[in-house]
Design a protein around this motif. Structure first.
Motif, mmCIF file in Angstrom:
data_model
loop_
_atom_site.group_PDB
_atom_site.id
_atom_site.type_symbol
_atom_site.label_atom_id
_atom_site.label_comp_id
_atom_site.label_asym_id
_atom_site.label_seq_id
_atom_site.Cartn_x
_atom_site.Cartn_y
_atom_site.Cartn_z
ATOM 1 N N GLN A 204 36.462 75.392 9.420
ATOM 2 C CA GLN A 204 35.573 76.246 10.231
ATOM 3 C C GLN A 204 35.680 77.702 9.780
ATOM 4 O O GLN A 204 34.672 78.394 9.644
ATOM 5 N N ALA A 205 36.898 78.161 9.499
ATOM 6 C CA ALA A 205 37.105 79.539 9.043
ATOM 7 C C ALA A 205 36.496 79.762 7.657
ATOM 8 O O ALA A 205 35.882 80.797 7.401
ATOM 9 N N ILE A 206 36.640 78.776 6.766
ATOM 10 C CA ILE A 206 36.065 78.903 5.417
ATOM 11 C C ILE A 206 34.545 79.027 5.514
ATOM 12 O O ILE A 206 33.929 79.846 4.833
ATOM 13 N N LYS A 207 33.935 78.213 6.377
ATOM 14 C CA LYS A 207 32.475 78.215 6.502
ATOM 15 C C LYS A 207 31.943 79.526 7.097
ATOM 16 O O LYS A 207 30.769 79.831 6.964
ATOM 17 N N GLN A 208 32.820 80.306 7.760
ATOM 18 C CA GLN A 208 32.430 81.614 8.307
ATOM 19 C C GLN A 208 32.446 82.695 7.229
ATOM 20 O O GLN A 208 31.892 83.762 7.412
ATOM 21 N N ASN A 209 33.129 82.404 6.111
ATOM 22 C CA ASN A 209 33.285 83.390 5.045
ATOM 23 C C ASN A 209 32.111 83.264 4.071
ATOM 24 O O ASN A 209 31.970 82.252 3.399
ATOM 25 N N ALA B 161 32.262 70.394 11.144
ATOM 26 C CA ALA B 161 32.832 71.639 10.625
ATOM 27 C C ALA B 161 32.318 71.948 9.218
ATOM 28 O O ALA B 161 32.390 73.073 8.759
ATOM 29 N N GLY B 162 31.823 70.924 8.521
ATOM 30 C CA GLY B 162 31.289 71.152 7.179
ATOM 31 C C GLY B 162 31.989 70.390 6.063
ATOM 32 O O GLY B 162 31.807 70.698 4.889
ATOM 33 N N VAL B 163 32.788 69.375 6.426
ATOM 34 C CA VAL B 163 33.474 68.571 5.415
ATOM 35 C C VAL B 163 32.459 67.667 4.711
ATOM 36 O O VAL B 163 31.627 67.046 5.360
#
Length: 122
Positions: free
Chosen positions: A66-71, A97-99
């Motif tokens: 989730q944090a990676i996808k916010q970056n 979450a985007g996996v």
């Protein structure tokens, strides 16, 4: 130029096994020991793929995704979960979450490399 893959897992032996398979296939590997460490390794350099465990101390794999996808720099970086978690609830959380792919441990290196080559564009 070699593609770079970030492996995030709290098991050093698992990171080593994955690293051997990936470097043998010509990839460059960065290692993180948990979600927080994995995020810290995303420091602006180009990372073509992230392989992460779900259950880790400090920050779990789903929270890290989730944090990676916010970056913005890493928003489109594909992520493979390599985990003992095989439940559909957890897989749904990961997908939300985007996996992009889910590989259940114990894994065969060929199986993981196949998933990697499908997700890393030439």
């Amino acid at each position: 130029m070699a593609k770079t893959i970030l492996i995030v897992d709290d098991s050093a032996s698992l990171r080593t096994a994955v690293k051997i398979a990936l470097t043998g296939a010509g990839y460059e590997v960065i290692e993180g020991c948990d979600g927080r460490d994995g995020l810290a390794k995303l420091d602006g350099r180009k990372v073509h793929l992230v392989i992460s465990d779900v259950n880790m101390p400090n920050m779990d794999g789903i929270s890290m995704v989730q944090a990676i996808k916010q970056n913005p720099a890493y928003k489109f970086t594909p992520i493979i979960m390599l985990t003992t978690e095989a439940g559909s609830d957890m897989m749904e959380k990961g997908k939300a979450a985007g996996v992009k792919a889910w590989v259940v441990k114990p894994f065969k290196p060929e199986q993981m490399l196949q998933a990697v080559s499908k997700l890393i564009l030439p």
